[in-house]
Enzyme design. Structure first.
Site, PDB file in Angstrom:
ATOM      1  N   LYS A 112       0.806  -1.056   0.039  1.00 21.03           N
ATOM      2  CA  LYS A 112      -0.013  -0.063   0.124  1.00 21.03           C
ATOM      3  C   LYS A 112       0.854   1.353  -0.100  1.00 21.03           C
ATOM      4  O   LYS A 112       0.648   2.313  -0.691  1.00 21.03           O
ATOM      5  CB  LYS A 112      -0.810  -0.134   1.124  1.00 21.03           C
ATOM      6  CG  LYS A 112      -1.844  -0.949   1.281  1.00 21.03           C
ATOM      7  CD  LYS A 112      -2.763  -0.773   0.200  1.00 21.03           C
ATOM      8  CE  LYS A 112      -4.178  -1.726   0.238  1.00 21.03           C
ATOM      9  NZ  LYS A 112      -5.017  -1.813  -1.113  1.00 21.03           N
ATOM     10  N   GLU A 113       1.940   1.145   0.873  1.00 26.87           N
ATOM     11  CA  GLU A 113       2.660   2.384   0.778  1.00 26.87           C
ATOM     12  C   GLU A 113       3.507   2.396  -0.483  1.00 26.87           C
ATOM     13  O   GLU A 113       3.559   3.770  -1.074  1.00 26.87           O
ATOM     14  CB  GLU A 113       3.901   1.997   1.782  1.00 26.87           C
ATOM     15  CG  GLU A 113       3.127   2.288   3.300  1.00 26.87           C
ATOM     16  CD  GLU A 113       4.295   1.942   4.395  1.00 26.87           C
ATOM     17  OE1 GLU A 113       5.470   1.799   4.063  1.00 26.87           O
ATOM     18  OE2 GLU A 113       3.883   1.776   5.528  1.00 26.87           O
TER      19      GLU A 113
END
Length: 144
Positions: A69-70
């Site tokens: 996600k990052e």
């Protein structure tokens, strides 16, 4: 951005090394307080950072949760804001591994984390310090 399994070996050294060079670092142990919204804090850090370090290891590449996600958020920042913010550090991965994760990421010059095999502790620490100096130089040159 990193996988939590790489925190002790790599991430703490990087965070402490940059912080000791007076380089602002978003790092959970420095930044998060009890009760903070983790997602909001991470996203704020990604939006405000001059550069975003990606600690790319086999663990990172296999992580389909926070690390993925990052990475997606950082990648989208580069596209939408037309900014080069990704600074990859590779440890125990090769071009093919990174390509399978993200073909475009292979095109971003990375720094290799020193391989401790066959090195004395002193040699290893010198190589880590050289890597930290290179990172610091790039980060500081973009913050002006």
């Amino acid at each position: 951005s990193h996988d939590s399994r790489d925190k002790e070996l790599l991430v703490k050294k990087i965070a402490h090394g940059l912080s000791s060079r007076l380089c602002p670092v978003w790092y959970d142990e420095y930044t998060l307080k009890v009760g903070d919204n983790i997602r909001e804090s991470i996203e704020k850090g990604i939006k405000e950072a001059n550069k975003c370090l990606l600690i790319i290891t086999p663990n990172f590449l296999a992580n389909n949760r926070w690390a993925r996600k990052e990475f997606d958020s950082i990648f989208m920042r580069e596209l939408i804001m037309n900014q080069k913010v990704i600074l990859p550090i590779w440890h125990q991965v090769n071009e093919r591994d990174v390509y399978e994760f993200s073909p475009s990421l292979v095109n971003t010059m990375a720094l290799p984390w020193p391989n401790k095999e066959g090195m004395t502790d002193k040699q290893y620490n010198i190589e880590v310090e050289e890597l930290l100096s290179k990172l610091h130089t790039v980060i500081k040159s973009t913050s002006k």
